[in-house]
Scaffold this motif. Structure first.
Motif, PDB file in Angstrom:
ATOM      1  N   ARG A 152      -2.199 -18.395  -1.406  1.00  0.00           N
ATOM      2  CA  ARG A 152      -2.983 -17.364  -0.360  1.00  0.00           C
ATOM      3  C   ARG A 152      -2.596 -15.949  -0.789  1.00  0.00           C
ATOM      4  N   ALA A 153      -1.453 -15.824  -1.087  1.00  0.00           N
ATOM      5  CA  ALA A 153      -1.143 -14.318  -1.361  1.00  0.00           C
ATOM      6  C   ALA A 153      -1.633 -13.947  -2.675  1.00  0.00           C
ATOM      7  N   HIS A 154      -1.734 -14.937  -3.816  1.00  0.00           N
ATOM      8  CA  HIS A 154      -2.269 -14.774  -5.017  1.00  0.00           C
ATOM      9  C   HIS A 154      -3.724 -14.504  -4.943  1.00  0.00           C
ATOM     10  N   ASP A 155      -4.513 -15.155  -3.936  1.00  0.00           N
ATOM     11  CA  ASP A 155      -6.032 -15.043  -3.936  1.00  0.00           C
ATOM     12  C   ASP A 155      -6.334 -13.797  -3.004  1.00  0.00           C
ATOM     13  N   GLY A 156      -5.064 -12.762  -2.583  1.00  0.00           N
ATOM     14  CA  GLY A 156      -5.399 -11.521  -1.882  1.00  0.00           C
ATOM     15  C   GLY A 156      -5.116 -11.526  -0.469  1.00  0.00           C
ATOM     16  N   ASP A 157      -4.775 -12.696   0.088  1.00  0.00           N
ATOM     17  CA  ASP A 157      -4.761 -12.868   1.721  1.00  0.00           C
ATOM     18  C   ASP A 157      -3.656 -11.902   2.197  1.00  0.00           C
ATOM     19  N   ALA A 158      -4.295 -10.968   2.970  1.00  0.00           N
ATOM     20  CA  ALA A 158      -3.461  -9.964   3.601  1.00  0.00           C
ATOM     21  C   ALA A 158      -2.395 -10.376   4.177  1.00  0.00           C
TER      22      ALA A 158
ATOM     23  N   ARG B 288       0.567 -12.051   2.144  1.00  0.00           N
ATOM     24  CA  ARG B 288       1.449 -10.952   1.500  1.00  0.00           C
ATOM     25  C   ARG B 288       2.296 -10.312   2.241  1.00  0.00           C
TER      26      ARG B 288
END
Length: 401
Positions: free
Chosen positions: A305-311, A314
């Motif tokens: 999810r972090a790699h997909d830009g999930d704030a 991250r």
């Protein structure tokens, strides 16, 4: 049995010299005793005695050969001399790896770990010793079958546990992640169950040994290995040596208080509030996101999810890195390590975790003490603890009387 003789003792020096001779033979292939003496710096008489002793133990053989027109006496590893087992017991898993004692890659300083058969099984939360040992025995038998070797070929095993281990007794300390193993003399139980010599050590310490021998701590004189999983621990390399402390419990960074003054901080399994483990264990970290998703989450899911830009993902990983870095700052100020190696499940987060970790180190440590400290991901990934168990098993099983 536990972790063996202390460094510097007569038996510790004997074992170290035996390992040096074995490593010289592994690297050299079939060196002469004079070549072994040159490679190790040991006296020829000492090498001769060690070769004789290891020959009697079935590990080495010496025979005459003709090289360049002259007769020499070459020393070789005995093929089929046996196998060792490494056992990594986690909160919810158990991993087993086998290695041949005659594998040239078993030498310290080799660029990669020895070839091995490795198997993994899931375990329920709060599993006990009986269930863990039964699973370990089953995986060992399966791994031996895969390589076509009988159980009788096993020369020894090392068990890694996510808990402090009493160096004298081999018993698991009360603050361990595994309550069903607390107070149990695990090495003795493994020896009884498998019928072979066995030893036990902390999993973060074993991960450090593996990274020192075959991974990111090779050639590093002063370093720290962090295991960030269900439990949080550290291993220390000081002046080139693995440091366990006087009672074998050094490195319990998971119980460093990150907010000791907060009366509302989570209570740790050790009985204190605000320990690092209460805020950065995988169970705690994933639980922070689960209410947003309404479903269980793994570390791999969170990293994806972090790699997909999930704030939110991250943010959680960045906060985790910050907490770890702040706790490490004292280590860096006092010990000035040259490399910090991050392992365990959370290591897969990469820079999402490491960048804020390094920033927190720079902010909290004494200025200058972190200037030369690399922060890197473990090269051996989740295999580090079981490979460390293999490394220690190779050392103990090939040097024991």
């Amino acid at each position: 049995m536990n972790t063996g003789p202390r460094p510097g003792s007569p038996s510790g020096l004997r074992d170290a010299n035996r390992r040096r001779v074995l490593d010289a033979v592994r690297v050299g292939g079939a060196p002469t005793q004079a070549e072994i003496a040159g490679a190790t710096g040991l006296a020829p008489a000492t090498v001769s005695n060690i070769v004789r002793d290891l020959g009697a133990a079935g590990l080495l053989s010496a025979g005459d050969e003709v090289r360049a027109g002259r007769r020499v006496r070459a020393v070789r590893l005995v093929r089929g001399a046996g196998m060792v087992a490494g056992i990594d017991v986690g909160h919810r898993h158990l991993r087993v790896a086998l290695a041949d004692v005659a594998d040239p890659a078993a030498a310290a300083g080799h660029p990669g770990p020895p070839g091995r058969s490795e198997l993994r099984a899931d375990l329920p939360d709060y599993h006990g010793v009986a269930e863990g040992l039964a699973t370990a025995a089953s995986l060992i038998d399966e791994a031996l079958a895969q390589v076509g070797v009988r159980r009788e070929a096993l020369r020894g095993a090392v068990v890694g546990l996510p808990a402090p281990v009493d160096r004298a007794t081999g018993a698991v300390g009360a603050s361990g992640v595994l309550p069903g193993w607390v107070g149990v003399p695990v090495a003795g139980r493994v020896s009884e169950h498998l019928g072979i010599p066995s030893w036990v050590d902390n999993d973060a310490t074993l991960g450090t040994l593996a990274e020192q021998r075959w991974g990111a701590l090779r050639g590093i004189r002063d370093g720290v290995f962090l295991k960030l999983s269900d439990g949080v621990g550290a291993g220390l390399v000081l002046d080139g040596r693995l440091y366990r402390g006087p009672d074998g419990t050094a490195g319990e960074i998971g119980h460093v208080a990150v907010d000791p003054g907060d009366r509302h901080a989570a209570v740790c399994r050790c009985g204190h509030r605000g320990c690092l483990e209460t805020v950065v264990s995988t169970r705690t970290v994933t639980a922070l996101l689960e209410p947003l998703l309404g479903a269980p989450l793994t570390v791999a899911d969170m990293v994806a999810r972090a790699h997909d830009g999930d704030a939110p993902a991250r943010r959680v990983l960045a906060d985790t890195g910050h907490h770890v870095g702040a706790a490490l700052a004292g280590f860096c100020t006092v010990l000035t390590p040259r490399r910090i190696v991050v392992g365990g499940e959370l290591a897969q987060a990469g820079d999402f975790l490491l960048a804020p970790l390094h920033a927190a180190l720079e902010a909290a440590a004494l200025p200058g003490t972190t200037r030369t400290a690399d922060v890197v991901v473990a090269e051996l990934a989740e295999h580090a603890p079981v490979l460390g168990a293999v490394a220690l098993a190779l050392d103990r099983a090939t040097t024991a009387p």
